[in-house]
Motif scaffolding. Sequence first.
Motif, PDB file in Angstrom:
ATOM      1  N   THR A   1       0.849  -1.189   0.000  1.00 53.33           N
ATOM      2  CA  THR A   1       0.000   0.000   0.000  1.00 53.33           C
ATOM      3  C   THR A   1       0.887   1.242   0.000  1.00 53.33           C
ATOM      4  N   ALA A   2       0.375   2.303  -0.591  1.00 60.03           N
ATOM      5  CA  ALA A   2       1.119   3.558  -0.668  1.00 60.03           C
ATOM      6  C   ALA A   2       0.275   4.668  -0.061  1.00 60.03           C
ATOM      7  N   ASP A   3       0.883   5.441   0.793  1.00 63.90           N
ATOM      8  CA  ASP A   3       0.242   6.636   1.340  1.00 63.90           C
ATOM      9  C   ASP A   3       0.638   7.782   0.415  1.00 63.90           C
ATOM     10  N   ILE A   4      -0.339   8.371  -0.270  1.00 66.73           N
ATOM     11  CA  ILE A   4      -0.045   9.428  -1.237  1.00 66.73           C
ATOM     12  C   ILE A   4      -0.807  10.701  -0.904  1.00 66.73           C
ATOM     13  N   GLU A   5      -0.384  11.779  -1.499  1.00 71.13           N
ATOM     14  CA  GLU A   5      -1.069  13.062  -1.382  1.00 71.13           C
ATOM     15  C   GLU A   5      -1.070  13.695  -2.766  1.00 71.13           C
ATOM     16  N   ILE A   6      -2.202  14.218  -3.173  1.00 70.64           N
ATOM     17  CA  ILE A   6      -2.299  14.970  -4.417  1.00 70.64           C
ATOM     18  C   ILE A   6      -2.118  16.440  -4.059  1.00 70.64           C
ATOM     19  N   VAL A   7      -1.154  17.100  -4.700  1.00 68.07           N
ATOM     20  CA  VAL A   7      -0.838  18.493  -4.375  1.00 68.07           C
ATOM     21  C   VAL A   7      -1.202  19.404  -5.538  1.00 68.07           C
ATOM     22  N   ASN A   8      -1.235  20.707  -5.271  1.00 64.70           N
ATOM     23  CA  ASN A   8      -1.536  21.658  -6.335  1.00 64.70           C
ATOM     24  C   ASN A   8      -0.310  21.860  -7.233  1.00 64.70           C
ATOM     25  N   ASN A   9      -0.496  22.576  -8.336  1.00 64.36           N
ATOM     26  CA  ASN A   9       0.571  22.753  -9.319  1.00 64.36           C
ATOM     27  C   ASN A   9       1.783  23.488  -8.754  1.00 64.36           C
ATOM     28  N   ASP A  10       1.567  24.447  -7.864  1.00 65.21           N
ATOM     29  CA  ASP A  10       2.693  25.182  -7.283  1.00 65.21           C
ATOM     30  C   ASP A  10       3.586  24.258  -6.453  1.00 65.21           C
ATOM     31  N   VAL A  11       2.962  23.436  -5.641  1.00 64.30           N
ATOM     32  CA  VAL A  11       3.719  22.485  -4.818  1.00 64.30           C
ATOM     33  C   VAL A  11       4.386  21.451  -5.722  1.00 64.30           C
ATOM     34  N   ALA A  12       3.644  20.962  -6.706  1.00 62.78           N
ATOM     35  CA  ALA A  12       4.196  19.964  -7.627  1.00 62.78           C
ATOM     36  C   ALA A  12       5.398  20.528  -8.379  1.00 62.78           C
ATOM     37  N   PHE A  13       5.327  21.798  -8.767  1.00 61.09           N
ATOM     38  CA  PHE A  13       6.445  22.428  -9.474  1.00 61.09           C
ATOM     39  C   PHE A  13       7.709  22.368  -8.622  1.00 61.09           C
ATOM     40  N   ASN A  14       7.592  22.702  -7.334  1.00 61.47           N
ATOM     41  CA  ASN A  14       8.752  22.644  -6.437  1.00 61.47           C
ATOM     42  C   ASN A  14       9.291  21.220  -6.297  1.00 61.47           C
ATOM     43  N   TYR A  15       8.396  20.251  -6.230  1.00 62.30           N
ATOM     44  CA  TYR A  15       8.828  18.857  -6.172  1.00 62.30           C
ATOM     45  C   TYR A  15       9.488  18.430  -7.488  1.00 62.30           C
ATOM     46  N   LEU A  16       9.000  18.950  -8.608  1.00 65.35           N
ATOM     47  CA  LEU A  16       9.624  18.644  -9.901  1.00 65.35           C
ATOM     48  C   LEU A  16      11.040  19.208  -9.984  1.00 65.35           C
TER      49      LEU A  16
ATOM     50  N   GLU B   1      11.527  13.589 -19.085  1.00 65.44           N
ATOM     51  CA  GLU B   1      10.155  13.549 -18.578  1.00 65.44           C
ATOM     52  C   GLU B   1       9.937  14.626 -17.519  1.00 65.44           C
ATOM     53  N   VAL B   2      10.933  14.836 -16.654  1.00 71.02           N
ATOM     54  CA  VAL B   2      10.823  15.888 -15.650  1.00 71.02           C
ATOM     55  C   VAL B   2      10.790  17.257 -16.331  1.00 71.02           C
ATOM     56  N   LEU B   3      11.619  17.451 -17.361  1.00 71.78           N
ATOM     57  CA  LEU B   3      11.604  18.720 -18.094  1.00 71.78           C
ATOM     58  C   LEU B   3      10.240  18.963 -18.729  1.00 71.78           C
ATOM     59  N   PHE B   4       9.646  17.931 -19.303  1.00 73.92           N
ATOM     60  CA  PHE B   4       8.307  18.072 -19.874  1.00 73.92           C
ATOM     61  C   PHE B   4       7.294  18.412 -18.780  1.00 73.92           C
ATOM     62  N   GLY B   5       7.431  17.796 -17.609  1.00 71.28           N
ATOM     63  CA  GLY B   5       6.541  18.091 -16.490  1.00 71.28           C
ATOM     64  C   GLY B   5       6.670  19.537 -16.034  1.00 71.28           C
ATOM     65  N   LEU B   6       7.908  20.023 -15.957  1.00 72.88           N
ATOM     66  CA  LEU B   6       8.127  21.425 -15.580  1.00 72.88           C
ATOM     67  C   LEU B   6       7.526  22.362 -16.616  1.00 72.88           C
ATOM     68  N   ALA B   7       7.719  22.055 -17.892  1.00 70.95           N
ATOM     69  CA  ALA B   7       7.143  22.882 -18.955  1.00 70.95           C
ATOM     70  C   ALA B   7       5.625  22.933 -18.822  1.00 70.95           C
ATOM     71  N   HIS B   8       5.023  21.777 -18.577  1.00 68.42           N
ATOM     72  CA  HIS B   8       3.564  21.705 -18.427  1.00 68.42           C
ATOM     73  C   HIS B   8       3.086  22.590 -17.278  1.00 68.42           C
ATOM     74  N   LYS B   9       3.795  22.528 -16.155  1.00 63.80           N
ATOM     75  CA  LYS B   9       3.402  23.341 -15.001  1.00 63.80           C
ATOM     76  C   LYS B   9       3.540  24.834 -15.294  1.00 63.80           C
ATOM     77  N   LEU B  10       4.427  25.185 -16.216  1.00 60.07           N
ATOM     78  CA  LEU B  10       4.602  26.590 -16.607  1.00 60.07           C
ATOM     79  C   LEU B  10       3.644  26.999 -17.726  1.00 60.07           C
ATOM     80  N   GLY B  11       2.798  26.052 -18.164  1.00 62.69           N
ATOM     81  CA  GLY B  11       1.803  26.360 -19.180  1.00 62.69           C
ATOM     82  C   GLY B  11       2.226  26.054 -20.604  1.00 62.69           C
ATOM     83  N   TYR B  12       3.306  25.299 -20.763  1.00 62.97           N
ATOM     84  CA  TYR B  12       3.787  24.948 -22.090  1.00 62.97           C
ATOM     85  C   TYR B  12       3.564  23.475 -22.373  1.00 62.97           C
TER      86      TYR B  12
END
Length: 102
Positions: free
Chosen positions: A22-37, A62-73
């Motif tokens: 089992t995994a204990d997870i948390e879904i975070v907002n884009n700002d928090v996710a950006f910092n984790y990225l 993949e991380v670069l694509f994730g960061l771009a997505h969070k920035l709206g690209y």
Amino acid sequence: MIQYDKLVRDLIPEIIAASGKTADIEIVNNDVAFNYLVKKLDEEVTEFKTDKNLEELADVMEVLFGLAHKLGYTEQDLLNKRQEKKEARGGFEKNIILKSTK
């Protein structure tokens, strides 16, 4: 129990469940996710520096694509910008080391 506190790929909770854990997870907002990225980028670059293989390089991408997505690209936006810069300034194919300018 192992503690992680790191961003993981979207299917990781399902993969963990399929393994009987089992995994204990948390879904975070884009700002928090950006910092984790940003932290994830450091992690993936470190892994690439150690292993120097295509799989680790793909993880960095993949991380670069994730960061771009969070920035709206989109991924294509990032690839287009890469190409634009390559056409204007070149790539890294010629192994040029700048020592100084006068």
